[in-house]
Design an enzyme around this catalytic site. Sequence first.
Site, PDB file in Angstrom:
ATOM      1  N   ASN A   9      44.306 -45.298  -1.290  1.00 56.03           N
ATOM      2  CA  ASN A   9      45.003 -46.585  -1.372  1.00 56.03           C
ATOM      3  C   ASN A   9      44.121 -47.688  -0.766  1.00 56.03           C
ATOM      4  OD1 ASN A   9      46.644 -48.834  -0.633  1.00 56.03           O
ATOM      5  ND2 ASN A   9      48.469 -47.555  -0.797  1.00 56.03           N
ATOM      6  N   ASN A  11      44.547 -50.829  -0.342  1.00 52.77           N
ATOM      7  CA  ASN A  11      45.220 -51.726   0.620  1.00 52.77           C
ATOM      8  C   ASN A  11      45.264 -51.099   2.003  1.00 52.77           C
ATOM      9  OD1 ASN A  11      46.271 -54.022  -1.085  1.00 52.77           O
ATOM     10  ND2 ASN A  11      47.101 -52.274  -2.192  1.00 52.77           N
ATOM     11  N   ASP A  76      51.277 -41.311   6.577  1.00 52.54           N
ATOM     12  CA  ASP A  76      52.397 -41.370   5.652  1.00 52.54           C
ATOM     13  C   ASP A  76      53.375 -42.386   6.214  1.00 52.54           C
ATOM     14  OD1 ASP A  76      53.355 -40.197   3.135  1.00 52.54           O
ATOM     15  OD2 ASP A  76      55.140 -39.772   4.322  1.00 52.54           O
ATOM     16  N   PHE A 156      51.265 -55.070  -0.316  1.00 56.34           N
ATOM     17  CA  PHE A 156      51.572 -54.083  -1.353  1.00 56.34           C
ATOM     18  C   PHE A 156      52.931 -53.450  -1.042  1.00 56.34           C
ATOM     19  CE2 PHE A 156      50.810 -50.070   0.988  1.00 56.34           C
ATOM     20  CZ  PHE A 156      50.215 -50.581   2.135  1.00 56.34           C
ATOM     21  N   TYR A 158      56.471 -52.411  -0.330  1.00 60.23           N
ATOM     22  CA  TYR A 158      57.697 -53.139  -0.004  1.00 60.23           C
ATOM     23  C   TYR A 158      57.421 -54.427   0.768  1.00 60.23           C
ATOM     24  CZ  TYR A 158      60.083 -48.773  -1.285  1.00 60.23           C
ATOM     25  OH  TYR A 158      60.566 -47.675  -1.963  1.00 60.23           O
ATOM     26  N   LYS A 179      49.870 -59.597   9.515  1.00 61.93           N
ATOM     27  CA  LYS A 179      50.574 -58.350   9.174  1.00 61.93           C
ATOM     28  C   LYS A 179      49.917 -57.173   9.894  1.00 61.93           C
ATOM     29  CE  LYS A 179      51.519 -54.700   5.967  1.00 61.93           C
ATOM     30  NZ  LYS A 179      51.195 -53.940   4.763  1.00 61.93           N
TER      31      LYS A 179
HETATM   32  P1  IMP Z   1      52.916 -43.666   1.457  1.00 63.45           P
HETATM   33  O1  IMP Z   1      52.617 -43.632   2.886  1.00 63.45           O
HETATM   34  O2  IMP Z   1      51.714 -44.061   0.668  1.00 63.45           O
HETATM   35  O3  IMP Z   1      53.557 -42.383   0.956  1.00 63.45           O
HETATM   36  O4  IMP Z   1      53.930 -44.847   1.234  1.00 63.45           O
HETATM   37  C1  IMP Z   1      55.304 -44.703   0.980  1.00 63.45           C
HETATM   38  C2  IMP Z   1      55.817 -45.940   0.306  1.00 63.45           C
HETATM   39  O5  IMP Z   1      55.852 -47.018   1.246  1.00 63.45           O
HETATM   40  C3  IMP Z   1      54.998 -46.441  -0.880  1.00 63.45           C
HETATM   41  O6  IMP Z   1      55.897 -46.949  -1.820  1.00 63.45           O
HETATM   42  C4  IMP Z   1      54.154 -47.544  -0.303  1.00 63.45           C
HETATM   43  O7  IMP Z   1      53.855 -48.522  -1.269  1.00 63.45           O
HETATM   44  C5  IMP Z   1      55.070 -48.089   0.766  1.00 63.45           C
HETATM   45  N1  IMP Z   1      54.293 -48.600   1.888  1.00 63.45           N
HETATM   46  C6  IMP Z   1      53.476 -47.913   2.714  1.00 63.45           C
HETATM   47  N2  IMP Z   1      52.925 -48.727   3.618  1.00 63.45           N
HETATM   48  C7  IMP Z   1      53.397 -49.962   3.352  1.00 63.45           C
HETATM   49  C8  IMP Z   1      53.176 -51.236   3.930  1.00 63.45           C
HETATM   50  O8  IMP Z   1      52.395 -51.421   4.877  1.00 63.45           O
HETATM   51  N3  IMP Z   1      53.843 -52.265   3.379  1.00 63.45           N
HETATM   52  C9  IMP Z   1      54.705 -52.119   2.323  1.00 63.45           C
HETATM   53  N4  IMP Z   1      54.919 -50.960   1.747  1.00 63.45           N
HETATM   54  C10 IMP Z   1      54.275 -49.881   2.251  1.00 63.45           C
END
Ligand code: IMP
Length: 198
Positions: A9, A11, A76, A156, A158, A179
């Site tokens: 990822n 971002n 995660d 990105f 949420y 942020k």
């Molecule tokens: P994961 O850690 O990549 O599994 O993220 C879980 C979900 O939360 C995904 O839909 C990501 O886009 C969202 N997410 C993770 N970190 C952030 C953040 O810093 N801001 C907004 N959404 C996030």
Amino acid sequence: MNLLFASSNKNKIKEVQALMPAHIKLLGLSDINFTEEIAETAATIEGNAKLKAEFIWNYLKEHPSEIKIDAVFADDSGLEVEALNWAPGVYSARYAGEPKNDEANNKKLLTELKLQTKRNAQFKTVIAFINKNSYQQFEGIIKGAMAYEPRGKDGFGYDPLFIPQGYRSTFAELDFETKNSISHRGIAVKKLVEYLSL
Ligand code: IMP
């Protein structure tokens, strides 16, 4: 040291990179030519972070990288909304189903929260770290509230819906540095950096 972040990822990698001191070289999965998706099958955020870090640590034993990797970590994250019994939580990435889609997730969340005035929520990140001597976990939590409509173009996931406590802007309206200095991931990464600097 060479520290591999088990993520593709861009971002997330940009956010983590900005918090790394000069003596730590941060690598991502593209640097070891790993392009698969690691299935997040655990029932908790902690479990998924551990699963991803262990998967890549073991992968490197069988597929040694040209660049010497000293340690691996994975993160995660999940958004936890009180009015939804703390959902989507561990299911945040696929809240609106497969394939994972940020816009669809945000849309579903707004629908679920329609007419709901109780908007408080929190974002949580767990970092799982592995090197040859140890396994460590670091947590970052930021409290806040869910907006009534998406606002802002940055970030990105949420970010357009999450308003951190003490702010009026969503994460997507805040500049990158702000942020990153207050976020769930930022908090967890700072704990990791502190541990690595001991
Ligand atoms: P994961 O850690 O990549 O599994 O993220 C879980 C979900 O939360 C995904 O839909 C990501 O886009 C969202 N997410 C993770 N970190 C952030 C953040 O810093 N801001 C907004 N959404 C996030």
